[in-house]
Design an enzyme around this catalytic site. Structure first.
Site, PDB file in Angstrom:
ATOM      1  N   GLY A   1      18.366   1.553   2.441  1.00  0.00           N
ATOM      2  CA  GLY A   1      19.243   2.652   2.828  1.00  0.00           C
ATOM      3  C   GLY A   1      18.836   3.211   4.183  1.00  0.00           C
TER       4      GLY A   1
ATOM      5  CB  ILE B   1      -2.228   4.294  -0.915  1.00  0.00           C
ATOM      6  CG1 ILE B   1      -2.403   4.721   0.561  1.00  0.00           C
ATOM      7  CG2 ILE B   1      -1.209   3.168  -1.055  1.00  0.00           C
ATOM      8  CD1 ILE B   1      -1.173   5.333   1.202  1.00  0.00           C
TER       9      ILE B   1
ATOM     10  N   PRO C   1      -1.021   0.171  -3.464  1.00  0.00           N
ATOM     11  CG  PRO C   1      -3.338  -0.086  -3.443  1.00  0.00           C
ATOM     12  CD  PRO C   1      -2.189   0.209  -4.359  1.00  0.00           C
TER      13      PRO C   1
ATOM     14  CB  THR D   1       5.071  -0.946  -3.368  1.00  0.00           C
ATOM     15  OG1 THR D   1       4.251   0.113  -3.880  1.00  0.00           O
ATOM     16  CG2 THR D   1       5.416  -1.891  -4.501  1.00  0.00           C
TER      17      THR D   1
ATOM     18  CD  GLU E   1      11.710   9.281   6.269  1.00  0.00           C
ATOM     19  OE1 GLU E   1      12.654   9.724   6.915  1.00  0.00           O
ATOM     20  OE2 GLU E   1      11.295   9.800   5.216  1.00  0.00           O
TER      21      GLU E   1
ATOM     22  N   GLY F   1       3.349  10.468   1.147  1.00  0.00           N
ATOM     23  CA  GLY F   1       4.637   9.855   1.510  1.00  0.00           C
ATOM     24  C   GLY F   1       4.477   8.889   2.664  1.00  0.00           C
TER      25      GLY F   1
END
Lengths: 697, 330
Positions: free
Chosen positions: A238, A587, A590, A592, A663, A660
């Protein structure tokens, strides 16, 4: 005083578990939106405006209606009136007005997709065409200050006296940087199946948030949210473009309402996605830096402009990273936006930070050179003690450690600071660096339900989304640790509005928001029902507030390094080596996570060298609207991608300790590449993408 | 796409006859270009005649030392063929630089010669394009020009031919064998494609119903080395901004023979005969190569969006000749 959220003990978290949805995907049984089996489906093809501004004066649908297999042709003359037209992007077919080329002005429903497409091509439209304006430029007369920018940030911020500080600075940089229009282009096209049955609308939609789609669509048709169900268990990417419902979802719902009981299927073509699925606005940023001879900042100023559509305001928060990134007593950041006859811009991976950090981090490179300083050292010298924007301490900030580790991995000591000095096999070779950053967002509105099943198993339900990112697996790991059971005992359910509500898979916030809700639900279940709950025992938890959000500045940081080679004969520019080192809290998975960061950096490389939607001012649209001409990095463009992260223990961000990672991988890559290209050639590129033209003499 | 009929031809004459009877019929080879155009509405034939089962899929040595390539030989088969790799490396390199493995597995020799421009306006039926709709003008003259022509263009069209294979064949003096209702004819590849002039809708000299049965590659004289260099924005799966196919023979430091064709610069594979004339008999030095490139480019008429192609052709051509001369010097 509220205390810091109680932390989870990691057992499953941190394990590189294989994707739980992997077998379904490789066997082709994971259902994507368009693939949900339907009885006697119909197919919908949009009709699009062929002018960029004006009004439809006549629309002739007879030829389309006469095609065998066509059941309906929707236009503004016969489409249902919407109960709510406040969202200009979604309020389609309510008038003959045209606000951008490619806007939906109709739709054809037929028994096969080929028939629908053919019939759509037979719809004839006459326009009262008006002059259009589709090009963002400095000094555009329509520029204005919006009330706020995307994410709810302040439009402008001023601290101290930037002009005075710049006037008295030993060293200054004053340059303008641009990024082009970019299109998200997930692999899976935007697709919807709409079924209207007994006053109930069901949408199988490719979306980053089923509850967001329901919230957008229900009021348009005067429905209660409970009358709309949205299902989306698997999504093929997406990058923000499926974060909110776009106009095609409304068109599908309209068609389904005209043909009750019949499933209506719509998949945008790749070409249509360049008009109807959102995109990253072009940006122009004037960046001014002032520093003393040792490279210590006295002033940072970023003036960012971007575009939005006539029918909806979206302002990219381009300059916000400059508010918190480096220490400087005098700071000024502004955003201005102008309405053009263009499609509606929206989120694209790291809106704000991604274009903003390109400009700021190339400016940093320019300042380092002006000060005669190593670019890594310049960043280290300007490391702030506390968040310059709020004065709060950082919950954790390991930018310097990322820079040091990245420098070690890329072999930074071999970099010759003199541009154009290194030549190998007919190529000019250079190294570049950039910092990365991304905020830790925590949005209210998610809830999870945990239910005890027979045999010590638990069902965990939340309407979250997996865009290929690993949500299925990571949330299962969090749930297992929250319940203190093996992952094999957890059955996760996501991607359905029949489940408890979840916020959008955006802002790299999914794990924080959904994971926190799951942790709270699990603790609630344990609190009420103990270690051995009866089958059927249930508990619900919400994301909740984190008091530390008010006390700490929360960001993930990273450092990106690039090696760039420029062919001495042809100017061809390639980046065969990238190194990314990140500090993003715990994390969760690790395996993904590595894919997420690899993907982010690949997209960043693509942005640096290839991606650009060329806007043709005379026809008023993006000219290169397919994959032959809109270039995304291919496998052959990727050499060595070295992704790693520091073990970072952040006790403040959430119960998982995670920040997160969706991005941050794209933030700074383009600057690192552009800076490396400068080091290779001595040619400073301030306008993306970096292409061979710049290096030809 | 508009509904159409599909028929598979069993022999060459039958295929040619089917098209002769129907002015709106088209031959279907690999379909890698035509099927896109059907979807996009760029073309809407009534009938597709499948020509992939006519026995034209063979690569055969010719008595004169050349090679005959059947019209429906797949690009990947041609690139992998031992004769082609040994005798015409420039052709194998050109083929392998084009499209993707999947597309090359389908694309045919004849179809590759006939592929149409990738000009974005030609492919978007909502924009004016004189190649698609004669007389409607050229959107690229004021639009997106990165992939457009700097040589031989006209005010009616600045599109380029997208093939890599054809550029190598132009440098090899290939001959296209064509079957029509009136029998067979042979067209030198350099005369096969047209410049746009005021009829940009005509890409080639083929008449409706003529079928490409083969491409003949003449033998290359002993000692000639060949090379294809494609310059593009990304490393794979992109059309050429500029490409150079060159065949060179250097003896005693002098250019004994040379053939050069350029891709990405014109409406057809561009045989650089001006540069060739400059080079024959000249010393094989960087200076000569630059002079030859400049002589060829004297006729260049770039537009704003592709002015970079002039120095790019120069840099690429000089580099290819330099590399070949280092290889062939004896």
């Amino acid at each position: 005083m509220t205390t810091t959220e109680q932390r989870l003990t990691p057992r499953a978290m941190g394990v590189p578990l294989d994707r739980l949805d992997g077998p379904a995907k490789v066997t082709g049984t994971a259902r994507y939106a368009f693939e949900h089996p339907q009885t006697q489906p119909l197919y919908l093809h949009p009709v699009q405006a062929t002018v960029a501004a004006g009004r439809i004066t006549a629309i002739e649908t007879g030829a389309a209606e006469a095609v065998p297999g066509v059941l309906a042709v929707l236009t503004h003359l016969n489409a249902p009136r919407l109960a709510d037209t406040s969202d200009g992007e979604l309020a389609i077919l309510q008038s003959g007005g045209v606000a951008f080329r490619g806007q939906i002005i109709g739709g054809v429903v037929a028994t096969s997709p080929e028939t629908a497409r053919h019939a759509a091509s037979l719809v004839r439209t006459a326009y009262d065409e008006q002059p259009h304006d589709v090009v963002l430029r400095a000094g555009h007369e329509g520029l204005y200050a919006p009330d706020s920018v995307n994410g709810g940030y302040d439009t402008d911020q001023v601290q101290g006296d930037v002009e005075a500080a710049l006037a008295s600075a030993d060293v200054t940089v004053d340059q303008t940087y641009t990024t082009p229009t970019l299109h998200n282009n997930p692999m899976e096209p935007h697709s919807t199946i709409a079924v209207w049955d007994d006053g109930q609308l069901t949408l199988y939609d490719s979306t980053q948030g089923v509850h967001m789609v329901r919230k957008s669509v229900a009021p348009l048709f005067g429905l209660d949210p409970e009358q709309v169900r949205v299902i989306s268990p698997h999504v093929g990417g997406g990058f923000g473009s499926k974060g909110n419902a776009h106009a095609h979802v409304v068109l599908a719902a309209m068609a389904a309402r005209q043909l009750p009981g019949r499933p209506v299927k719509l998949a945008l073509t790749r070409q249509q996605m360049f008009f109807l699925a959102g995109y990253r606005t072009p940006t122009l940023q004037r960046v001014r830096l002032g520093a003393d001879r040792d490279g210590r900042f006295s002033a940072i100023s970023v003036e960012a402009i971007s575009q939005t559509a006539r029918i909806k305001e979206f302002t990219e928060q381009t300059a916000v990273a400059a508010r918190m990134m480096y220490a400087a007593p005098n700071r000024r950041t502004t955003h201005r936006v102008t309405r053009l006859d263009v499609p509606v811009p929206s989120w694209m991976r790291a809106p704000g930070e991604c274009p903003g950090m390109f400009a700021a981090e190339v400016a940093m490179d320019e300042l380092a050179e002006a000060c005669g300083l190593d670019p890594v050292e310049l960043r280290v010298r300007n490391e702030p003690e506390t968040d310059p924007e709020t004065g709060h301490p950082f919950s954790s900030r390991n930018l310097v450690a990322c820079l040091r580790e990245g420098a070690r991995r890329i072999g930074w000591e071999r970099r010759d600071p003199t541009p154009g000095a290194r030549r190998e096999n007919g190529a000019l070779v250079g190294l570049g660096v950039s910092a990365s950053v991304y905020p830790v967002f925590r949005m209210p509105g998610s809830a999870a339900r945990v239910r005890a099943e027979a045999g010590g198993r638990y069902t965990v339900s939340i309407g979250a989304a997996d865009l290929g990112t690993g949500t299925w697996t990571a949330l299962t790991q969090i749930a297992a640790d929250a319940l203190e059971v093996p992952v094999e005992h957890v059955d996760l359910r996501i991607g359905d509005t029949a489940l408890p509500p979840a916020t959008v898979a955006g802002g790299s916030s999914g794990i924080t928001c959904w994971g926190s809700a799951i942790v709270h639900a699990a603790r609630e279940l344990r609190g009420q029902h103990g270690r051995s709950p009866a089958e059927g025992a249930e508990a619900v938890g919400e994301t909740g507030d984190n008091p530390d959000t008010e006390r700490y500045a929360m960001y993930a940081f990273g450092a990106q390094f690039a090696e760039v080679r420029v062919d001495a004969d042809t100017g061809e520019v390639r980046a065969p080596r990238l190194v990314g080192v990140f500090a993003a809290g715990r994390i969760i998975n690790p395996k993904t996570a590595r894919s997420q960061l690899l993907g982010g950096m690949t997209m960043g490389l693509s942005m640096a060298l290839y991606e650009q939607s060329h806007v043709d001012p005379s026809i008023g649209q993006v000219a290169n609207h397919d994959f032959a001409e809109y270039h995304i990095a291919t496998n052959a463009d990727i050499g060595s991608l070295d992704v790693s992260w520091l073990d970072e223990d952040d006790p403040h961000v959430n119960a998982m300790g995670s920040k997160g990672i969706g991005e941050i991988g794209i933030v700074g890559t383009a600057a690192a590449v552009a800076n490396a290209a400068y080091n290779a050639t001595g040619v400073r590129i301030r306008d993306l993408p970096v292409t061979l033209d710049a290096f030809l003499s | 796409m508009r509904p159409f009929d599909y028929r598979r031809a069993d022999d060459i004459d039958g295929a040619v006859a089917m098209l002769a009877l129907n002015p709106s019929a088209a031959f279907l080879g690999g379909g890698t270009n035509l099927v896109d155009h059907l979807r996009l509405g760029v073309t809407a034939p009534d009938l597709l005649v499948d020509v992939t089962r006519l026995g034209l899929d063979r690569i055969e040595p010719l008595a004169d030392g050349g090679v005959r390539v059947g019209g429906t030989v797949r690009n990947s088969d041609l690139a992998a063929d031992r004769l082609v790799r040994e005798r015409y490396p420039v052709l194998a390199q050109a083929l392998l630089s084009g499209a993707s493995g999947q597309l090359r597995n389908l694309a045919t020799t004849g179809g590759n010669l006939l592929q149409r421009t990738r000009c974005v306006y030609f492919q978007d039926v909502t924009t004016p394009c004189g190649k698609r709709e004669p007389g409607s003008g050229c959107s690229a003259l004021r639009g997106y020009q990165r992939y457009h022509a700097i040589l031989g263009a006209s005010s009616a069209c600045i599109a380029t031919h997208p093939s890599d294979m054809a550029v190598a064949m132009a440098a090899l003096d290939a001959v296209v064998r064509v079957r029509g209702r009136d029998g067979e004819r042979a067209v030198p590849l350099t005369d096969f494609h047209r410049l746009p002039g005021d009829e940009p809708q005509r890409d080639t000299v083929l008449q409706h119903g003529e079928l490409i049965t083969a491409v003949d590659l003449p033998p290359l004289p002993e000692g000639m080395r060949s090379r294809y260099r494609k310059v593009r924005d990304r490393a794979s799966y992109a059309f050429a901004l500029v490409s150079v196919a060159a065949v060179l023979d250097v003896r005693d430091g002098t250019v004994a023979d040379v053939r050069i064709a350029l891709g990405g610069v014109a409406h057809k594979p561009w045989r650089a005969s001006v540069a060739e004339r400059e080079l024959r008999g000249a010393p094989a030095t960087a200076d000569s190569f630059r002079r030859a490139a400049d002589a060829e480019l004297a006729a260049a008429e770039p537009v704003e969006g592709n002015a970079f192609k002039v120095p790019l052709v120069r840099g690429t051509l000089v580099a290819v000749l330099r590399e070949l001369s280092e290889e062939t010097a004896r």
